[in-house]
Design a protein around this motif. Sequence first.
Motif, short mmCIF file in Angstrom:
data_model
loop_
_atom_site.label_atom_id
_atom_site.label_comp_id
_atom_site.label_asym_id
_atom_site.label_seq_id
_atom_site.Cartn_x
_atom_site.Cartn_y
_atom_site.Cartn_z
N GLU A 193 -57.87 77.84 -142.23
CA GLU A 193 -56.93 78.28 -143.27
C GLU A 193 -55.98 79.32 -142.69
O GLU A 193 -56.33 80.06 -141.76
N ILE A 194 -54.78 79.38 -143.28
CA ILE A 194 -53.84 80.46 -142.95
C ILE A 194 -53.26 80.98 -144.26
O ILE A 194 -52.97 80.19 -145.18
N VAL A 195 -53.15 82.29 -144.38
CA VAL A 195 -52.57 82.89 -145.59
C VAL A 195 -51.48 83.87 -145.15
O VAL A 195 -51.70 84.72 -144.28
N ILE A 196 -50.31 83.73 -145.77
CA ILE A 196 -49.15 84.56 -145.46
C ILE A 196 -48.76 85.35 -146.71
O ILE A 196 -48.50 84.74 -147.76
N PRO A 197 -48.70 86.66 -146.66
CA PRO A 197 -48.25 87.41 -147.84
C PRO A 197 -46.76 87.21 -148.09
O PRO A 197 -45.98 87.07 -147.14
N LEU A 198 -46.39 87.18 -149.36
CA LEU A 198 -44.97 87.04 -149.73
C LEU A 198 -44.47 88.45 -150.05
O LEU A 198 -44.87 89.05 -151.05
N ILE A 199 -43.63 88.97 -149.17
CA ILE A 199 -43.16 90.35 -149.32
C ILE A 199 -41.63 90.35 -149.34
O ILE A 199 -40.99 89.78 -148.46
N SER A 200 -41.08 90.96 -150.38
CA SER A 200 -39.62 91.07 -150.47
C SER A 200 -39.28 92.50 -150.85
O SER A 200 -39.89 93.06 -151.76
N SER A 201 -38.32 93.08 -150.15
CA SER A 201 -37.92 94.47 -150.36
C SER A 201 -39.15 95.39 -150.36
O SER A 201 -39.26 96.29 -151.21
N GLY A 202 -40.10 95.14 -149.47
CA GLY A 202 -41.27 95.98 -149.33
C GLY A 202 -42.34 95.77 -150.39
O GLY A 202 -43.38 96.42 -150.36
N GLU A 203 -42.09 94.83 -151.33
CA GLU A 203 -43.06 94.60 -152.41
C GLU A 203 -43.72 93.24 -152.26
O GLU A 203 -43.04 92.22 -152.06
N ILE A 204 -45.06 93.23 -152.35
CA ILE A 204 -45.77 91.94 -152.26
C ILE A 204 -45.85 91.30 -153.63
O ILE A 204 -46.16 91.96 -154.62
N TRP A 205 -45.54 89.98 -153.70
CA TRP A 205 -45.53 89.30 -155.00
C TRP A 205 -46.41 88.05 -155.01
O TRP A 205 -46.52 87.37 -156.03
N GLY A 206 -47.04 87.74 -153.88
CA GLY A 206 -47.93 86.59 -153.85
C GLY A 206 -48.33 86.25 -152.43
O GLY A 206 -48.09 87.04 -151.51
#
Length: 154
Positions: A109-122
């Motif tokens: 498995e691989i999991v990548i955090p979704l980060i935009s403008s320093g904020e994680i959203w998923g």
Amino acid sequence: MNPNSKLNAYTEIHTKWSVLQDPQSPWYSDLSNASALLYQVLKPWWVGFYLIEGANLHLGPFQGPTACTRIPEGKGVCGTAWLKRESIVVPNVHEFPGHIACSDQSNSEIVIPLISSGEIWGVLDIDSVHYDAFDAIDVIELEKFCASLNPHKL
Ligand code: SME
């Protein structure tokens, strides 16, 4: 997949995504097409998004078999990637403490955090039936792909 095939696959993904992505559409349209594109090209067992709402990750657009709907922060591979805000490659899911088995067919498995403008959203989660299916190329290319996604609030 050998390194050259993998790089070619990601070139195809980035090229197709640059045409498919539609900033005028709501987040679920974009993430639906993103999961379908990754599924078509990488052909994993499962690929999908989990989106943060409150203290949990909630199942978002995905391709593949049915999956767990809710993952608390810090739990499983997805919740750990959220807590640490970093990509996680798991060569053998059966050896990952606290791994959440949505399917007995998944072995890596691989999991990548979704980060935009320093904020994680998923997170983006991809599962393979093969052991050791993901490596540094996947991390680099999927982080690049995820950085292009439009953030949203649920
Ligand atoms: N294995 C994940 C749960 C999600 S499914 O793989 C789709 C985890 O441990 O967080």
